[in-house]
Structure formats: structure tokens, C-alpha cells
Enzyme design. Structure first.
Site, mmCIF file in Angstrom:
data_model
loop_
_atom_site.group_PDB
_atom_site.id
_atom_site.type_symbol
_atom_site.label_atom_id
_atom_site.label_comp_id
_atom_site.label_asym_id
_atom_site.label_seq_id
_atom_site.Cartn_x
_atom_site.Cartn_y
_atom_site.Cartn_z
ATOM 1 C CG ASP A 1 -0.778 -21.340 27.216
ATOM 2 O OD1 ASP A 1 0.263 -21.731 27.787
ATOM 3 O OD2 ASP A 1 -0.924 -21.382 25.978
ATOM 4 C CB CYS B 1 -1.178 -18.461 19.527
ATOM 5 S SG CYS B 1 0.610 -18.592 19.555
ATOM 6 C CE1 TYR C 1 4.307 -29.398 21.846
ATOM 7 C CE2 TYR C 1 6.636 -28.884 22.060
ATOM 8 C CZ TYR C 1 5.404 -28.642 21.484
ATOM 9 O OH TYR C 1 5.273 -27.671 20.529
ATOM 10 C CG ASN D 1 -0.439 -8.038 10.698
ATOM 11 O OD1 ASN D 1 -0.339 -8.627 11.766
ATOM 12 N ND2 ASN D 1 0.568 -7.361 10.158
ATOM 13 C CG HIS E 1 3.100 -8.372 13.622
ATOM 14 N ND1 HIS E 1 2.833 -7.677 12.459
ATOM 15 C CD2 HIS E 1 4.419 -8.182 13.890
ATOM 16 C CE1 HIS E 1 3.933 -7.071 12.050
ATOM 17 N NE2 HIS E 1 4.914 -7.359 12.899
ATOM 18 C CD GLU F 1 3.372 -20.142 24.710
ATOM 19 O OE1 GLU F 1 3.308 -18.894 24.591
ATOM 20 O OE2 GLU F 1 3.616 -20.914 23.760
#
Length: 248
Positions: free
Chosen positions: A45, A70, A112, A123, A167, A205
């Protein structure tokens, strides 16, 4: 420089050379590359402090990383701000839509890990649509600010600054961090604590443009070399975090 950052700086020689480079980069507000663990997600990342993010950084992440942008948030701050795990929200919402109980994640769903760390998507109220680079950078910066204020003991109200849906995905770190869960969420927050910076970290990522899959580790390492970015592995972070904990 905060007291925590000063403490980290004083003891930086206790960490590996690579972790020292990562600490210094994060303290300067720079991007690093963070790999979790082989056999887990095995993903690298882009990682940077939320307080330091610029619209140019958002553009960089969406173009060169390509994954979901994120913001990982400290567990104590998340609890104080009243931020839930999204799976819990969905379970409660099942009262309004009975189909949700078939959709929401349950034990064994993730290959995982035992659970995801997703909280709500937000937002900042000063954004327009929330999706442009400048809007997302503002939301991310403000998430860093509210975490910092919360951990200082200031009285803050999350809803006066943010709205949902939005978002920017927020991630709630596990209480025990890397000793409880080895996700990018926990690894990035552990690094923030080691570096003495606000524990609100952006992660995104790296994907392969040709295969659409997670970028291979060697390719991520080479990208880091080409772009002068520190590459850190999860195992290195765990080792450094254990050293940091002993110093507290």
C-alpha cells in the site's frame, strides 16, 4: 514537534535502518510503501499521514496505486468519535431490510482475516461532491485533525464536520493493533505511533495495470527504488512496534 515525536526521535536508533528511514519519511509528511504479509493479503500500500495529504498525493495514489484510498484511524479515537464497524451497522440495518443478514460479512467470509476493518464512508461538509482530488484531500486532512483533537482531549462532534455516505472510506484499527490483527490498518497506525505522529494514516493498494491483481512484491520494491520511496514489510513493523511498546 510533539512530545511523542520527540520521544520517538530520541530512541530512533533502537530500530532497524529501514524502519528509521520510514519514520523519518512519515515525520516529513512523505509517502512510503507498506507490505503486509505473505500468505495474508500480500499487498503493498501507498501509505502517508492523513495530515500531510495534498490533492497531488490523492492523484498519485489513484493513478499509480489504483486501489481504494482509505484512512486508517486510531482505535481509541474511533471509539471516542463513535465510529462503528460497517459490519455492525449492516447488522443493525437488517431491521429495515431483512436481505442484509445474507450479505453482511460473517466468520469465515474473508480468506485473509477474521474480519474487515471498514467503518463508515464520509465527506467533509466543506466539500462539494466529495470525489475530486481536492475534495478527498480536504476530507482526509480533516479526519487527521479530528483524530488529533480527540486524542488531546478536545471536545469534538464528528457529525458537525462530516457527513455519510461519502467518498473516503474510514478504517477502524483493532485495539491491540498488530498483536490482534495484521492488516494495513493496524500496521500503518503502529508506524504512526512509533513515529510520534497523529495516528490517522492513508493507505491505498498498489494494483498491476496489466493483470488487475495486486502488484507483485518485487514490482512494488522496484517502484519504490525508482521513485525514492521507503519500502517496509509488516514483520519489520511488528518488531519495531514491540520495541516501541517496551519504551512506553
Amino acid at each position: 514537534m510533539s512530545d511523542n515525536m520527540s520521544s520517538s526521535a530520541d530512541s530512533i536508533e533502537n530500530y532497524s535502518k529501514n524502519i528509521q528511514k520510514a519514520i523519518k519519511a512519515l515525520q516529513r509528511g512523505e509517502m512510503i510503501l507498506l507490505f503486509d504479509l505473505e500468505g495474508r493479503e500480500a499487498e503493498t500500500d501507498f501509505t502517508i499521514a492523513a495530515n500531510a495529504v495534498t490533492p497531488e498525493d490523492v492523484r498519485w495514489m489513484r493513478k499509480d496505486a489504483g486501489g481504494l484510498i482509505c484512512v486508517a484511524l486510531d482505535s481509541d479515537a474511533s471509539e471516542e468519535l463513535g465510529l462503528p464497524f460497517m459490519a455492525d451497522v449492516m447488522r443493525e440495518a437488517n431491521q429495515c431490510s431483512t436481505a442484509l443478514h445474507k450479505i453482511v460479512e460473517k466468520g469465515g467470509d474473508l480468506k485473509y482475516d477474521s474480519r474487515s476493518s471498514f467503518s463508515i464512508w464520509v465527506n467533509h461538509r466543506d466539500t462539494r461532491t466529495g470525489i475530486p482530488d481536492n475534495d478527498r484531500a480536504l476530507t482526509i486532512n480533516k479526519l487527521g485533525e479530528i483524530v488529533e483533537k480527540t486524542l488531546k482531549g478536545d471536545e469534538v462532534h464528528f457529525g458537525t464536520e462530516f457527513r455519510t455516505p461519502g467518498h473516503v472510506a474510514t478504517l477502524r484499527a483493532a485495539k491491540g493493533l498488530v498483536h490482534e490483527r495484521m492488516g494495513q490498518t493496524e500496521l500503518s497506525i503502529a508506524l504512526a505511533k512509533i513515529a510520534g505522529i497523529t495516528p490517522a494514516m492513508v493507505v491505498c493498494e498498489m494494483l498491476d495495470d496489466e493483470t488487475g491483481r495486486a502488484l507483485e512484491k518485487d514490482d512494488a520494491i522496484n517502484y519504490g527504488k525508482d521513485n525514492d520511496l521507503v519500502f517496509v514489510e509488516g514483520e519489520e513493523v511488528v518488531e519495531a512496534y514491540d520495541i516501541w511498546l517496551k519504551s512506553q
